[in-house]
Design a protein around this motif. Sequence first.
Motif, short mmCIF file in Angstrom:
data_model
loop_
_atom_site.label_atom_id
_atom_site.label_comp_id
_atom_site.label_asym_id
_atom_site.label_seq_id
_atom_site.Cartn_x
_atom_site.Cartn_y
_atom_site.Cartn_z
N SER A 364 0.82 -1.20 0.00
CA SER A 364 0.00 0.00 0.00
C SER A 364 0.87 1.26 0.00
CB SER A 364 -0.92 0.01 1.23
OG SER A 364 -0.16 -0.10 2.42
N ASP A 365 2.18 1.10 -0.15
CA ASP A 365 3.12 2.21 -0.22
C ASP A 365 3.39 2.53 -1.68
OD1 ASP A 365 5.05 4.10 0.10
OD2 ASP A 365 6.52 2.79 1.08
N PHE A 366 2.98 3.74 -2.11
CA PHE A 366 3.11 4.05 -3.54
C PHE A 366 4.57 4.17 -3.97
CE2 PHE A 366 2.54 8.25 -1.45
CZ PHE A 366 3.71 8.88 -1.85
N GLY A 367 5.50 4.35 -3.04
CA GLY A 367 6.91 4.44 -3.41
C GLY A 367 7.47 3.13 -3.92
N ASP A 368 6.79 2.01 -3.67
CA ASP A 368 7.31 0.71 -4.09
C ASP A 368 7.24 0.50 -5.60
OD1 ASP A 368 8.03 -0.09 -1.58
OD2 ASP A 368 6.16 -1.14 -1.16
N ILE A 369 6.40 1.28 -6.31
CA ILE A 369 6.31 1.09 -7.77
C ILE A 369 7.21 2.06 -8.53
CG2 ILE A 369 3.93 0.34 -7.50
CD1 ILE A 369 3.21 3.04 -8.97
N LEU A 370 7.86 2.97 -7.84
CA LEU A 370 8.79 3.90 -8.49
C LEU A 370 10.09 3.18 -8.80
CD1 LEU A 370 8.13 7.13 -6.37
CD2 LEU A 370 7.26 6.56 -8.64
N PRO A 371 10.94 3.76 -9.65
CA PRO A 371 12.16 3.05 -10.06
C PRO A 371 13.03 2.55 -8.92
CG PRO A 371 11.81 4.96 -11.47
CD PRO A 371 10.74 5.00 -10.41
N SER A 372 13.01 3.18 -7.77
CA SER A 372 13.81 2.71 -6.64
C SER A 372 13.03 1.77 -5.72
CB SER A 372 14.30 3.92 -5.82
OG SER A 372 13.20 4.68 -5.34
N GLY A 373 11.77 1.45 -6.07
CA GLY A 373 10.93 0.62 -5.22
C GLY A 373 11.15 -0.86 -5.44
N ARG A 374 10.71 -1.65 -4.46
CA ARG A 374 10.94 -3.10 -4.50
C ARG A 374 10.00 -3.81 -5.47
NH1 ARG A 374 7.24 -5.89 -1.16
NH2 ARG A 374 5.80 -4.50 -0.09
N LEU A 375 8.89 -3.18 -5.89
CA LEU A 375 7.94 -3.80 -6.81
C LEU A 375 7.91 -3.09 -8.16
CD1 LEU A 375 4.95 -4.44 -4.36
CD2 LEU A 375 6.60 -6.10 -5.22
N TYR A 376 8.97 -2.37 -8.46
CA TYR A 376 9.01 -1.61 -9.71
C TYR A 376 9.17 -2.53 -10.91
CZ TYR A 376 10.89 1.27 -13.47
OH TYR A 376 11.12 1.88 -14.69
N LYS A 377 8.37 -2.30 -11.93
CA LYS A 377 8.50 -2.96 -13.22
C LYS A 377 8.44 -1.88 -14.30
CE LYS A 377 6.69 -7.60 -12.26
NZ LYS A 377 7.90 -8.31 -12.72
N PRO A 378 9.38 -1.87 -15.21
CA PRO A 378 9.37 -0.83 -16.25
C PRO A 378 8.13 -0.93 -17.12
CG PRO A 378 11.00 -2.53 -16.76
CD PRO A 378 10.51 -2.80 -15.35
N PHE A 379 7.66 0.23 -17.57
CA PHE A 379 6.46 0.28 -18.40
C PHE A 379 6.85 0.62 -19.82
CE2 PHE A 379 3.18 3.10 -20.27
CZ PHE A 379 2.21 2.13 -20.47
N ASP A 380 6.38 -0.22 -20.74
CA ASP A 380 6.61 -0.01 -22.16
C ASP A 380 5.26 0.16 -22.84
OD1 ASP A 380 7.49 0.14 -24.74
OD2 ASP A 380 8.29 -1.91 -24.84
N ALA A 381 5.01 1.38 -23.36
CA ALA A 381 3.72 1.66 -23.99
C ALA A 381 3.49 0.79 -25.22
CB ALA A 381 3.62 3.14 -24.37
N ALA A 382 4.58 0.32 -25.86
CA ALA A 382 4.43 -0.51 -27.05
C ALA A 382 3.83 -1.87 -26.71
CB ALA A 382 5.78 -0.70 -27.72
N MET A 383 3.93 -2.28 -25.45
CA MET A 383 3.36 -3.58 -25.05
C MET A 383 1.84 -3.52 -24.96
SD MET A 383 6.08 -4.71 -22.08
CE MET A 383 5.14 -6.20 -21.75
N VAL A 384 1.28 -2.32 -24.87
CA VAL A 384 -0.17 -2.17 -24.82
C VAL A 384 -0.68 -2.19 -26.25
CG1 VAL A 384 -2.09 -0.80 -23.92
CG2 VAL A 384 0.11 -0.77 -22.74
N ASP A 385 -0.97 -3.35 -26.76
CA ASP A 385 -1.34 -3.54 -28.16
C ASP A 385 -2.85 -3.66 -28.27
OD1 ASP A 385 -1.44 -4.03 -30.82
OD2 ASP A 385 -0.25 -5.87 -30.78
N THR A 386 -3.42 -3.01 -29.30
CA THR A 386 -4.87 -3.09 -29.50
C THR A 386 -5.31 -4.50 -29.86
OG1 THR A 386 -4.51 -2.42 -31.80
CG2 THR A 386 -5.04 -0.69 -30.22
#
Length: 474
Positions: A364-386
């Motif tokens: 529930s800590d929003f800092g965990d999804i940032l690049p320095s967070g333990r649950l961070y996963k990079p986001f690639d907009a190209a992976m969102v395919d129609t």
Amino acid sequence: MTSAFSSNEAAAIERQVELDPDQPETVDIQLEDFWNETRLTECADWIKEHNFAKVCLQFPDAMLPFSTAIAEQLKQTAPPAGVYILGDTSYGSCCVDEIAAAHVGADAMIHFGHACLSRSARLPIKYVFFRGKLSVDRFVEALQKELTDPDMSVGIFYDVSFAHAAKEVTEKLKGFYTNLSVGQLAASGEQPDLLCWKLNGRTFESSVCIFIGRDGQSFFNTSNGIKAERWFRFDPASGALDQANPLDSKWLRRRFYYVEKCKDASSLGIVVATLTATGYLDVVNRIQKLAKARGIRTYIISVGKINPAKLANFVEIDCFVLIGCPENDMFTSRDFFKPLVSVFECELAFNPAWNGEFPSSYSSDFGDILPSGRLYKPFDAAMVDTANVDVSLVTGKIRNVNRVEMEGQVANGNDCREVQLRGKNEVAQVSSGDVFQNRSWQGLEQNLGRDVPAVVEEGRSGLPVKYENDPSVR
């Protein structure tokens, strides 16, 4: 819920505050439960050492009756510091309200009661925790009876109200367990390693961990944030030591249901419930980026303390994502008319990097999804395919089949208001703010220079339910 929308002033004024009987800080609290001569000396010395001219005192509602007495003691002990009492907080009482303190130009703040220990960016903070009642001998006896192997790795964590007993627990157990670690809270100004804890590089994946405290948000956050071989919880009230599975709860299953509801949303409200926690603007930008890639409209909303009545005003929004401290109890409420999800749940819904992967832990800590967070996963907009359509597990309908890339909608320029011809039809692309233009009431407006100045008149006096000089009442 009915009275929240009622136009009857008496219903709002006479409403009783509901206290949680399981939370010792809200029931039959006494001054000696958190304040004594030792605390007074510590706070006074802290003020004198740093020469603070203005100090704010922040109390939860249950402690406010003692605020004036504490303020008078500090004025007499640490003059000439100006002492101010915060009668209300902008968001949750566990968070340091630096915004309210800035109104009086405070140099520092003393925070009373339960605290999430989110790092403060502007002011030095002194914490005065509630001193929970804990029988250390009873805890040690229950622990040694359950965990009989002295060579096993043991980690002990606790609610902040039991921080006063951490040293005694360590002294009585270090002679029995050879590999013992008692959690250390991050002091004011320090950057915690996880939530409010300083872990000093230690991991607990092969350890048995115990949490001292009630089954609340603090236990949930700690047990899900720190991976352990097994988790136990010691209830100080009953003296019971029970094993707990952080990922096996009805509440958590309901949260994953809200993840599906978030995926179904066509509009998303980003509710900012903190203005002091480090990284909240980065999280806002990330959510906007995730939503834009899926063609979802986003609105940034800041309405102070969150309640169902405030969010019910935004009927156009399908789902809300709350950016606040990890200790926020809004996620446990069932009163909201639209789903209210955490930042991590929004990340699970919109980031394709999580597709087909069940998270090994929850946060529930929003800092965990940032690049320095333990649950961070990079986001690639190209992976969102129609072409990669999805079926909703809630409605059974196909999702993302009509999604259109924003970059391809406009042939020239970046103005999303331009009109693009598609066959025999014309499609006008509008911005998110245009949705509110057709409302009869759009919020408070100053209308500077357009309204005739009003004549100064004597205001009403007395109780709101029955003013003494109300001309409308005859």
